[in-house]
Design a protein around this motif. Structure first.
Motif: not given
Length: 226
Positions: A7-11, A108-120, A122-132
Motif C-alpha cells: 500500500a505504501i509503494l506509491p508514496l 497517515a496511511l495507517t490511520m487512514s486505512e484504520r478508519t475503514r477497517s479495525k483489522d489494520i 501494527a503489522p501494517f504500520l511496520i510493513g509500510s515503515g520498513l519499505v519507507m
C-alpha cells in the motif's frame, strides 16, 4: 506486513525522488555517501536531516542544529501518542521498532486505512515503515554517491530543493485560519532574528517557540470564551 508494504509503494516513489535530491545536495557540502545513509537509517526524519546538512555546511553550532531538528519534529510526540491503541500488547522491542519506523507517510496511511477497517494495526504500520525507511536510506545514499561525482549543483538551482521541501511540508501542516496568527508570529520572529545575525538553527527554535506561545494563548482564550 505485506499489505502495508504494498500500500505504501506509491508514496515511497515520491520519497525516493526527494531522498535522491537530498543526497545530491548533502554530497555537495561534503557528506560521504555512507554517512548520509547512516543518518537516514538512524534518524529517519527528512526535515531534521535537511536542517543538519544546512547547519553543518555553514559551520553552525551542532547543538543548535540538533535543537532546530528537534523543534521541526515535535509533531512526532502527538503521532506516537496516537499509536497507543495500535501498539498495545506488543513486546517492548517491537514497539520501539514500530516507533522508529513511523514517519509522516506510513503513519497517515495507517490511520487512514484504520478508519475503514479495525483489522489494520501494527503489522501494517511496520510493513509500510520498513519499505519507507529502506527506500529513504537507499535513495539518499545513492544520491550522495552520484552527487560526489558531479560538479556544483547550486548553479542549476537544485539548492532550492531544500526550500521547496519545507514549503511542501508546511502546506501539509496547514489547518486553516486558526494557524494564521501563530504562523505569522513565527515567520515574523525569524524575519527579525536572522538579519540580526542569530544563527539560523537558534532562530528556528526561537521562532517555533513564539508561534507555540501564541497558539497556546489562543486556545486558552477560546476555552475562556466558552
Amino acid at each position: 506486513m505485506k499489505r502495508g508494504a504494498i500500500a505504501i509503494l506509491p508514496l515511497a516513489v515520491g520519497a525516493a525522488i526527494y531522498g535522491f535530491a537530498f543526497g545530491l545536495l548533502a554530497a555537495q557540502v561534503g557528506f560521504p555517501w555512507w554517512g548520509v545513509g547512516l543518518m537516514s537509517a538512524s534518524t529517519h526524519a527528512g526535515s531534521s536531516q535537511i536542517v543538519a546538512v544546512e547547519q553543518f555546511s555553514a559551520a553552525s553550532a551542532v547543538f543548535g542544529a540538533a535543537m532546530a531538528g528537534a523543534a521541526l519534529n515535535l509533531r512526532y510526540i502527538g503521532i506516537v501518542a496516537s499509536l497507543a491503541e495500535i501498539l498495545d500488547g506488543l513486546p517492548l522491542r517491537l514497539k520501539l521498532l514500530a516507533i522508529h519506523l513511523t514517519g509522516d507517510e506510513n503513519w497517515a496511511l495507517t490511520m487512514s486505512e484504520r478508519t475503514r477497517s479495525k483489522d489494520i494495526g501494527a503489522p501494517f504500520l511496520i510493513g509500510s515503515g520498513l519499505v519507507m525507511i529502506s527506500v529513504w536510506t537507499t535513495s539518499t545514499a545513492l544520491g550522495a554517491m552520484v552527487g560526489a561525482a558531479l560538479p556544483d549543483l547550486e548553479k542549476f538551482g537544485l539548492g532550492f530543493a531544500f526550500t521547496a521541501a519545507f514549503i511542501a511540508m508546511a502546506r501539509g501542516l496547514w489547518r486553516g485560519r486558526s494557524n494564521a496568527l501563530p504562523w505569522t508570529v513565527a515567520f515574523g520572529a525569524a524575519a527579525v532574528l536572522v538579519p540580526l545575525g542569530v544563527p539560523k538553527a537558534y532562530a528556528i527554535v526561537a521562532s517555533a517557540f513564539c508561534g507555540l506561545v501564541i497558539s497556546v494563548l489562543l486556545r486558552q482564550t477560546e476555552h475562556a470564551a466558552q
